[in-house]
Design a protein around this motif. Structure first.
Motif, PDB file in Angstrom:
ATOM      1  N   UNK A   1      60.358  92.528  33.794  1.00 36.87           N
ATOM      2  CA  UNK A   1      59.862  91.245  34.307  1.00 36.87           C
ATOM      3  C   UNK A   1      60.785  90.719  35.396  1.00 36.87           C
ATOM      4  N   UNK A   2      62.090  90.866  35.199  1.00 41.53           N
ATOM      5  CA  UNK A   2      63.061  90.443  36.220  1.00 41.53           C
ATOM      6  C   UNK A   2      62.825  91.214  37.522  1.00 41.53           C
ATOM      7  N   UNK A   3      62.644  92.513  37.405  1.00 42.55           N
ATOM      8  CA  UNK A   3      62.428  93.349  38.603  1.00 42.55           C
ATOM      9  C   UNK A   3      61.147  92.954  39.325  1.00 42.55           C
ATOM     10  N   UNK A   4      60.115  92.687  38.571  1.00 47.97           N
ATOM     11  CA  UNK A   4      58.829  92.337  39.188  1.00 47.97           C
ATOM     12  C   UNK A   4      58.905  90.986  39.895  1.00 47.97           C
ATOM     13  N   UNK A   5      59.568  90.033  39.241  1.00 45.07           N
ATOM     14  CA  UNK A   5      59.737  88.714  39.859  1.00 45.07           C
ATOM     15  C   UNK A   5      60.566  88.840  41.133  1.00 45.07           C
ATOM     16  N   UNK A   6      61.624  89.635  41.068  1.00 50.02           N
ATOM     17  CA  UNK A   6      62.478  89.852  42.243  1.00 50.02           C
ATOM     18  C   UNK A   6      61.691  90.493  43.386  1.00 50.02           C
TER      19      UNK A   6
END
Length: 207
Positions: free
Chosen positions: A117-122
């Motif tokens: 989720x962090x990677x996708x938001x980034x």
């Protein structure tokens, strides 16, 4: 090799914050550059450390996570926000997105999924817990007016209509009218049930 994604974690529970930091730091492309325990510390620490993504809890002292999202997006528009909360309440999700959050997940999300989720938001994508998204659509926006919300919020700790009137600088009659309207709008049988329903839907977040 690309630079790791820099993270800021904001959660008033030190154990939870530490566990999140430890889990996310195991990922080779993620690094935690800041941790704070209050919502009103988020912007200053973000300015100091320059995170790419901020993971914010909803319920924090000083400033709640949704207000902190608004402040952070205004101060550092390039920093993306992922709200990570214990309370998967539809009203929280709606308000978080309106405040500029890029994602919203619950804390019991598996570590691997949270990292993703962090990677996708980034990467500029929006990440929302699917179950909560469905509940939010079904529930809709809060039916309460701003003043009805204030009265129910004040009623969480009990007290008579006179107590609420004194706290809110309103007449007792006005307080009773707002309580009656709030009970009707929430479909509750009484004041306590109206507070519980509004709380569960995330409609009472705030001071």
């Amino acid at each position: 090799m690309t630079e790791p994604i820099k993270l800021l974690l904001a959660d008033d529970q030190a154990l939870v914050r530490g566990a999140l930091a430890a889990l996310l730091s195991l990922e080779p492309d993620l690094t935690v550059v800041a941790e704070v325990g209050r919502g009103d510390e988020v912007v200053a620490e973000a300015r100091r450390t320059g995170p790419d993504v901020a993971l914010l809890d909803v319920e924090m002292p000083g400033l709640d996570g949704i207000a902190a999202t608004t402040a952070l997006r205004a101060a550092l528009p390039t920093c993306r926000v992922l709200v990570v909360t214990t309370f998967g309440r539809p009203g929280y999700l709606r308000r978080a997105m309106e405040a500029g959050a890029n994602g919203f997940v619950v804390k019991d999300t598996p570590a691997r999924q949270l990292a993703e989720a962090v990677r996708r938001v980034h990467a500029g994508l929006r990440v929302v817990d699917p179950t909560l998204a469905a509940e939010t659509l079904a529930t809709g926006a809060s039916p309460l007016t701003e003043r009805e919300t204030d009265v129910l919020r004040a009623a969480r700790d009990g007290g008579t209509a006179a107590d609420l009137a004194a706290a809110l600088h309103l007449s007792e009659g006005t307080v009773r009218n707002h309580l009656s309207a709030a009970i009707g709008k929430t479909g509750a049988r009484n004041r306590a049930e109206a507070v519980r329903i509004a709380e569960q839907n995330g409609w009472l977040l705030g001071d």
